[in-house]
Every structure is written in C-alpha cells, then in structure tokens.
Design an enzyme around this catalytic site. Structure first.
Site, short mmCIF file in Angstrom:
data_model
loop_
_atom_site.label_atom_id
_atom_site.label_comp_id
_atom_site.label_asym_id
_atom_site.label_seq_id
_atom_site.Cartn_x
_atom_site.Cartn_y
_atom_site.Cartn_z
CD GLU A 1 -1.32 -6.14 4.94
OE1 GLU A 1 -1.10 -6.65 3.88
OE2 GLU A 1 -1.34 -5.07 5.32
CB CYS B 1 -0.82 -0.05 1.06
SG CYS B 1 -2.42 0.98 0.78
CG HIS C 1 -3.62 -3.47 2.85
ND1 HIS C 1 -2.68 -3.24 3.84
CD2 HIS C 1 -4.47 -2.47 2.50
CE1 HIS C 1 -2.62 -1.88 4.04
NE2 HIS C 1 -3.70 -1.31 3.26
N1 GLN Z 1 -1.79 6.91 2.72
C1 GLN Z 1 -2.00 6.27 1.52
C2 GLN Z 1 -3.25 6.32 0.65
O1 GLN Z 1 -4.21 6.69 1.34
C3 GLN Z 1 -1.80 4.59 1.69
C4 GLN Z 1 -2.67 4.01 2.47
C5 GLN Z 1 -2.28 2.66 3.25
O2 GLN Z 1 -1.18 2.21 3.18
N2 GLN Z 1 -2.95 1.80 3.68
O3 GLN Z 1 -3.51 6.04 -0.48
#
Ligand code: GLN
Length: 528
Positions: free
Chosen positions: A504, A376, A502
């Site tokens: 995970e 992410c 994600h």
């Molecule tokens: N801050 C980033 C976004 O909003 C990544 C979010 C995250 O890593 N879950 O896109």
C-alpha cells in the site's frame, strides 16, 4: 516555502502541502516536500495509531507520519529520511554534538543551536533532493509551545535569504456558525496574529471552510491579515482529497506561488491527474471490501490501504466501498460479521487483541473462496489459519501472541532475538524479493524481481516451509537468498494472497499497485 496551520488541527495541512508539491511539479518545477513533527519522539514508529493514524514507512526505512504518504502519492515520487524531521531528531543531533565537544565553552541554547539545526535540515532536504523548491509543513498549529523554535527558524531564514526565496502559506479555518449559517473569519484573523507575534507575515492565507467563501469575506481576511486579496485562497470541503490540487489551481495558486518565488512557469500538465479524478467520480460499479482490523473505528490507521484501494478501483472503473469490521466483532458474532463482502483484507498490526477474529476471517475467506488479501500481520495470520485448518495443527500460532505454541509457524528472525529496544528495531524499509514464475503474484506483477517496503519483526518460520508446500500453500516470493518468505498464495483458491511487506505504501493515484488491482479485479468478478 513553509506551510503553517492555524485555529485547529485536522484541516488537511498535509494534503494542502502535498497539493502544492503536485501543482509545482505539474508546472515543471523540481520540488520536494518535508514534514516537521514537533514531537520529542525520534520517529512515528512508537506512536499510537489511535492518536496519529497509520505509521508510514519510507523506502530507506524511516517510520513517519502519514502525511509523508500523502506527499509521495501527490508527488508521484519516493521521499526518504531527509523529508521527515522531529524535535527528537533535532535535539538528538545537537546533544550528540555537545557531547562530542563541538560547542566547547559555549552555552547550548534553543536559539541559535536548535534553530540552526532546523535550518540545516531544511536546507539539507533541498540539497539532497536536487529540487529547486522545498515545501516544508510545520506540524501542529501556531501558538503551540512545541512549534516556537520552528517559527523562529523560519523567521531567521526570511532574514537571511533574498525575499523571493522564502514564502509562507498559512492554512486556517473559517467555521460556519450553526445557529445562523454564517462563516466567521475571526479565528483566522487570530491565528495570523499569532504568526505575526512570532515575526512571520504570511504571503498567502488558505482559508479552509465547509462551504464556498464569498468575496467580501476574502476581502475581510485580506484586510485584517495584511495579505493582498488575491493571496487569500479559498479551499472548501471537497468529496475527495485528490480534488484539492485542482481546486487550488482554480484559485490560481500555482501561478501566484511561482510569481512570488520568481520562478519561470511552464505550461502545466495535470492531464493524468485529471483523468484519475474523473475516474474516481464516474465509477459505475461498486465492490464491497471488508477490512478486518483492530483499529477500524479509526480509518486513518489504515490510510494507505484505503488510498491504494481507491487508486486500483479508479484504474478498473470500480468504486470501492469499505466495510470496516472490528476483529473483536468477528470473535463475538462469528462469521456473520463478515457476510456481504466481495473480498476480505486483513491489514498489518501489532498486539493480541482481536487476533482470533482475524484468523477466523482468513479461514472464512479461504473456505468460502472469497478473494483474500493479507498484508504483513494479515499474511502471518493466513499462515497460522492454514496451519490450523489444512495441516490440522490446532494450536499453531505466531510466537508474538503465543510464545509457547508447539507450532511456531511465525517466529522472530534469528537477528531479532534478544532485541529489547522498541524504536527503529524492526525490519524496516525496502527489500528485494524474487517471484516464482509459476505464481499468481508473478502474473500480477508481470516481473520476477520486486522491491517492497517492510515493517515487522516476525517471519514465516523456515522449519515449516516443506510442510506448507506439500499441503498446498505456495511460497510465491522469497528474499534473494531464499531464506525469507515474502509472499504466500493458495493456488486452489480464486485469489488468496498474503504478503509480508506493505504494497500500500507504493501505490500511486496514476500508478496503482498491481496487487491491489489484481485483488479488486478478483473481487469484482466474484460478485458479478
Ligand atoms: N506484528 C507483526 C510483526 O512484527 C506484523 C507487523 C505488521 O503487520 N506491520 O512481525
């Protein structure tokens, strides 16, 4: 079945609840789990990881407490919106109905309106899942003001339903006095007394203790708490949370619960689970993974990542040692903060603090050919680092951190522009993606179509796709319409992968996520 907690928080009530689910399922009983968080927040999305640990995301896009992650991992099945409930949601529904005129002429009160809504949601979790048993964890500890309506709802359900249809398991703490080494049952007694004040007599007391619980102490708890001695279940500290179902089975809790609920028990099948736990215990090699993040001093903030690493490690017969590296330290000390690791993982995150440290960690991994896994925000920063290091765009950035950057390589989605509200406004939950058949991610997953969970606002900016492709950063997974980049990789590097989602959240003890397996395999071969 309800699970309440006493004495102190942090006893592992979520793990015990998840373990009950695991044990019932192993006995062939269709079971689902539900977490109650007695907060006024609508979901866990706006809560601070410092206080509550990671925010878990369900496939249908609800941001929940991390216990729901334990539930999915221990049950081996996806849960959804019906499995997580907060006081905020309960009040919201009741107030909406009040505005709609549903209670015209009546005074709307905690009893019966709030308690009815709680009972409705518990029943709904059972009905929508088609399960035979729902195990409901009541967050917090008995005696908390916030928990009272939930205890009252449980009391009412006990009145309304046949006796064998509702059981209460109370988890309490039996501390050791450091001066004498003695285990003390008084706090447990008091917490049961508190529960009884709310009209609830527990059927089982699970006694969490740092050491084994001797027979006389069990008998004492039984006598003072009015439960039968064989319903006092000992649960001492264990090396791994995955051993908890096995320890509770040792105590016969699965059979006793089934008996209490009047359910037929099938021969139990925990073979896959036992094999996984055995592998956790016996790994003969270890690999050291550096996790570079903002909240590393609080490991719960990255709980699912840690679990996913352990699942993948067990599958490979590999122990995983995590070096927690605060991104701010990389900023202060430079690359020496990263020395000695076989792989670097940059997890998800929000907020500017430590960002340059994370970008430096990506650059280091790419340059030194150390396996890199960006998740992410970690993927977004891999794009930023590549823009700066390879394309030579020195002040490239994400507009999350540098709104005025001349190279906004990571930017808001068109439909995210103008969104001001913070709660539930991200791209959340499961989305499909299509993998490039000539990519590392494709050979790692072994299939072209995947669906993974998201939680972010920002995206790889399509303006620059061409520039990155010609400089060698491959967009190896795209949304089905081709508009969004879901994964990037550097084919010239041994293992350099960033994913916008994600992975995970969907890793399971006996079904590790292929990307974590691939990453660890690369890390272990690069260190030998
Ligand atoms: N801050 C980033 C976004 O909003 C990544 C979010 C995250 O890593 N879950 O896109």
């Amino acid at each position: 079945m309800f699970v309440t907690g006493g004495v102190i928080s942090g006893l592992g009530k979520g793990v015990v609840t998840a373990s009950l689910g695991c044990l019932l399922k192993a006995r062939g009983v269709p079971v689902t789990l539900q977490k109650i968080d007695p907060y006024l927040n609508m979901d866990a999305g706006t809560m601070n990881p410092y206080e509550h640990g990671e925010v878990f995301v369900t496939w249908d896009g609800l941001e929940t407490d991390l216990d729901v992650g334990h539930y999915e991992r221990f049950l081996g099945q996806n849960l959804g919106r019906a499995n997580y409930l907060t006081t905020g949601q309960v009040y919201w529904s009741v107030i909406e109905r009040e505005r709609g005129g549903e209670y015209l002429g009546h005074t709307v009160q905690v009893i019966p309106h709030i308690t009815n809504e709680i009972k409705r949601r518990v029943r709904e979790a059972l009905q929508t899942s088609g399960a035979e048993v729902v195990v409901v964890e009541v967050g917090g500890t008995v005696g908390d003001i916030e928990g009272l309506p939930y205890l009252e709802a449980i009391r009412q359900l006990q009145d309304e339903l046949p006796q064998e249809d509702v059981a209460v398991v109370h988890l309490a703490y039996v501390p050791v006095l450091s001066t004498t080494g003695e285990l003390k049952t008084k706090p447990t007694q008091h917490s049961v007394k508190e529960l009884r004040t709310a009209g609830i007599q527990p059927d089982f007391v699970v006694a969490r203790s740092p050491t084994e619980l001797p027979r006389p102490l069990r008998d004492k708890i039984a006598l003072f708490c009015d439960v039968s001695p064989d319903h006092v279940i000992a649960c001492a500290d264990l090396p791994s949370i995955y051993e908890v179902p096995l320890a509770l089975r040792e105590e016969g809790l699965d059979v006793k619960l089934l008996h209490r609920l009047g359910l037929q028990a099938q021969a139990e099948d925990l073979r896959a689970w036992e094999a996984f736990v055995a592998k956790l215990r016996t790994a003969d090699r270890t690999t050291r993974i550096g996790i570079v993040g903002k909240y590393v001093e609080l490991h719960d903030a990255y709980l699912s990542i840690l679990e996913a690493l352990h699942h993948a490690g067990a599958a490979l017969g590999l122990g995983v040692e995590v070096a927690w590296i605060p991104s701010a330290r990389v900023e202060q000390e430079g690359e020496s903060a990263l020395h000695g690791v076989s792989g670097i993982l940059v997890p998800g995150g929000f907020g500017e603090r430590g960002i340059e440290g994370k970008i430096a960690a990506v650059s280091y991994a790419r340059r030194m050919r150390i396996p890199f896994f960006g998740i992410c925000l970690g993927m977004q920063l891999a794009v930023v680092a590549f823009a700066r290091d390879v394309l030579g765009w020195r002040n490239a950035h994400s507009t999350e951190f540098a709104p005025g950057t001349p190279y906004p390589v990571i930017d808001l989605l068109p439909d995210q522009h103008g969104v001001k509200a913070k709660g539930g406004t991200m791209r959340l939950g499961e989305y499909p993606a299509v993998l490039d058949p000539h990519s590392l991610v494709f050979s790692t997953y072994g299939r072209r179509e995947i669906a993974e969970r998201h939680r972010h606002r920002f995206e790889f900016n399509p303006l620059y796709f061409e520039d990155f492709a010609s400089a060698g950063l491959k967009a190896s997974a795209l949304s089905p319409d081709g508009r969004l980049v879901e994964a990037v990789e550097d084919p010239r590097h041994p293992w350099f992968v960033g994913v916008q989602y994600h992975p995970e959240f969907t890793s399971r003890p006996t079904a590790p996520h292929p990307l974590f397996v691939g990453f660890l395999r690369a890390c272990s071969s690069s260190c030998s």
